[in-house]
Design a protein around this motif. Sequence first.
Motif, mmCIF file in Angstrom:
data_model
loop_
_atom_site.group_PDB
_atom_site.id
_atom_site.type_symbol
_atom_site.label_atom_id
_atom_site.label_comp_id
_atom_site.label_asym_id
_atom_site.label_seq_id
_atom_site.Cartn_x
_atom_site.Cartn_y
_atom_site.Cartn_z
ATOM 1 N N UNK A 117 48.383 37.819 52.491
ATOM 2 C CA UNK A 117 48.732 38.487 53.747
ATOM 3 C C UNK A 117 48.342 39.953 53.826
ATOM 4 N N UNK A 118 47.642 40.468 52.822
ATOM 5 C CA UNK A 118 47.291 41.884 52.829
ATOM 6 C C UNK A 118 46.113 42.147 53.780
ATOM 7 N N UNK A 119 46.233 43.228 54.553
ATOM 8 C CA UNK A 119 45.151 43.674 55.433
ATOM 9 C C UNK A 119 45.047 45.187 55.276
ATOM 10 N N UNK A 120 44.080 45.781 55.964
ATOM 11 C CA UNK A 120 43.961 47.249 55.897
ATOM 12 C C UNK A 120 45.243 47.919 56.380
ATOM 13 N N UNK A 121 45.887 47.303 57.395
ATOM 14 C CA UNK A 121 47.135 47.877 57.936
ATOM 15 C C UNK A 121 48.360 47.468 57.133
ATOM 16 N N UNK A 122 48.345 46.226 56.647
ATOM 17 C CA UNK A 122 49.513 45.682 55.951
ATOM 18 C C UNK A 122 49.251 45.664 54.448
ATOM 19 N N UNK A 123 49.522 46.805 53.792
ATOM 20 C CA UNK A 123 49.250 46.919 52.361
ATOM 21 C C UNK A 123 50.479 46.530 51.551
ATOM 22 N N UNK A 124 50.258 45.915 50.389
ATOM 23 C CA UNK A 124 51.408 45.596 49.533
ATOM 24 C C UNK A 124 52.019 46.889 48.996
ATOM 25 N N UNK A 125 53.329 46.879 48.801
ATOM 26 C CA UNK A 125 54.008 48.067 48.293
ATOM 27 C C UNK A 125 53.982 48.029 46.765
ATOM 28 N N UNK A 126 52.911 48.566 46.194
ATOM 29 C CA UNK A 126 52.744 48.559 44.739
ATOM 30 C C UNK A 126 52.854 49.990 44.240
ATOM 31 N N UNK A 127 53.699 50.192 43.234
ATOM 32 C CA UNK A 127 53.899 51.531 42.670
ATOM 33 C C UNK A 127 53.447 51.563 41.214
ATOM 34 N N UNK A 128 53.111 52.755 40.733
ATOM 35 C CA UNK A 128 52.791 52.922 39.309
ATOM 36 C C UNK A 128 54.024 52.513 38.504
ATOM 37 N N UNK A 129 53.809 51.707 37.485
ATOM 38 C CA UNK A 129 54.928 51.202 36.678
ATOM 39 C C UNK A 129 55.324 49.783 37.034
ATOM 40 N N UNK A 130 54.901 49.290 38.218
ATOM 41 C CA UNK A 130 55.219 47.913 38.605
ATOM 42 C C UNK A 130 54.536 46.918 37.674
ATOM 43 N N UNK A 131 55.178 45.767 37.502
ATOM 44 C CA UNK A 131 54.574 44.670 36.758
ATOM 45 C C UNK A 131 53.930 43.715 37.756
ATOM 46 N N UNK A 132 52.718 43.309 37.461
ATOM 47 C CA UNK A 132 51.975 42.418 38.350
ATOM 48 C C UNK A 132 51.574 41.170 37.586
ATOM 49 N N UNK A 133 51.845 40.007 38.182
ATOM 50 C CA UNK A 133 51.374 38.749 37.615
ATOM 51 C C UNK A 133 50.186 38.313 38.450
ATOM 52 N N UNK A 134 49.031 38.215 37.814
ATOM 53 C CA UNK A 134 47.835 37.835 38.550
ATOM 54 C C UNK A 134 46.867 37.109 37.651
ATOM 55 N N UNK A 135 45.675 36.839 38.192
ATOM 56 C CA UNK A 135 44.674 36.171 37.361
ATOM 57 C C UNK A 135 43.349 36.892 37.450
ATOM 58 N N UNK A 136 42.532 36.720 36.412
ATOM 59 C CA UNK A 136 41.233 37.382 36.381
ATOM 60 C C UNK A 136 40.230 36.640 37.245
ATOM 61 N N UNK A 137 39.612 37.392 38.162
ATOM 62 C CA UNK A 137 38.543 36.877 39.005
ATOM 63 C C UNK A 137 37.212 37.163 38.305
ATOM 64 N N UNK A 138 37.130 38.347 37.694
ATOM 65 C CA UNK A 138 35.943 38.774 36.954
ATOM 66 C C UNK A 138 36.386 39.191 35.568
ATOM 67 N N UNK A 139 35.748 38.648 34.550
ATOM 68 C CA UNK A 139 36.033 39.073 33.180
ATOM 69 C C UNK A 139 34.821 38.772 32.325
ATOM 70 N N UNK A 140 34.012 39.785 32.095
ATOM 71 C CA UNK A 140 32.916 39.644 31.136
ATOM 72 C C UNK A 140 32.637 41.005 30.524
ATOM 73 N N UNK A 141 31.884 41.010 29.450
ATOM 74 C CA UNK A 141 31.751 42.249 28.680
ATOM 75 C C UNK A 141 30.981 43.339 29.408
ATOM 76 N N UNK A 142 30.221 42.969 30.444
ATOM 77 C CA UNK A 142 29.402 43.971 31.143
ATOM 78 C C UNK A 142 30.097 44.606 32.337
ATOM 79 N N UNK A 143 31.214 44.031 32.759
ATOM 80 C CA UNK A 143 31.868 44.543 33.966
ATOM 81 C C UNK A 143 33.340 44.827 33.733
ATOM 82 N N UNK A 144 33.866 45.738 34.556
ATOM 83 C CA UNK A 144 35.299 46.022 34.497
ATOM 84 C C UNK A 144 36.052 44.751 34.903
#
Length: 168
Positions: free
Chosen positions: A41-68
């Motif tokens: 549901x995130x859009x440019x106007x409707x941003x998630x309320x994420x703060x430094x220190x928050x714990x996030x459960x997510x999954x890797x979309x990109x993971x290889x040695x050449x890219x962040x």
Amino acid sequence: QYVPVKGDHVIGIVTAKAGDVFKLDVGGSEPAALSYLAFEGATKRNRPNVQVGDLIYGQFLVANKDMEPEMVCIDSSGKSSGMGIIGQDGFLFKVSLGLIRKLLAPKCEIIQELSQLYPFELVLGMNGRIWVKAKTVQQTLIIVNILEACEYMTAEQRRQALAKFLGK
């Protein structure tokens, strides 16, 4: 040290907010990136309320040695499927990657047995992080201690330990 793998579900800690991207410590050699648009549901106007220190459960979309490494909190159909910001009042701790694999295996008896003790919420990250929350701090810590001890116990020792808690 954890090496990000595409598709792995992990628990990350927000360390910085840089423009439209959050930086997360996932226990690897470098931080992972998470776009604010990678939430349900995130859009440019409707941003998630994420703060430094928050714990996030997510999954890797990109993971290889050449890219962040890049994480998302939505599945391919744009649904959160249980991913996103994890509640503040639980307890986060680290275990070995071997124990995480054991806990994530289908038919894992450990979690079934623990659920007889108390109701609790549990988030398991492939990066060796576990977040747990029960009704009280005491119950939460008992579950944490049992999960940590599971690494060194046989199934039989674990059943005996749980039987003591259940008063059997």
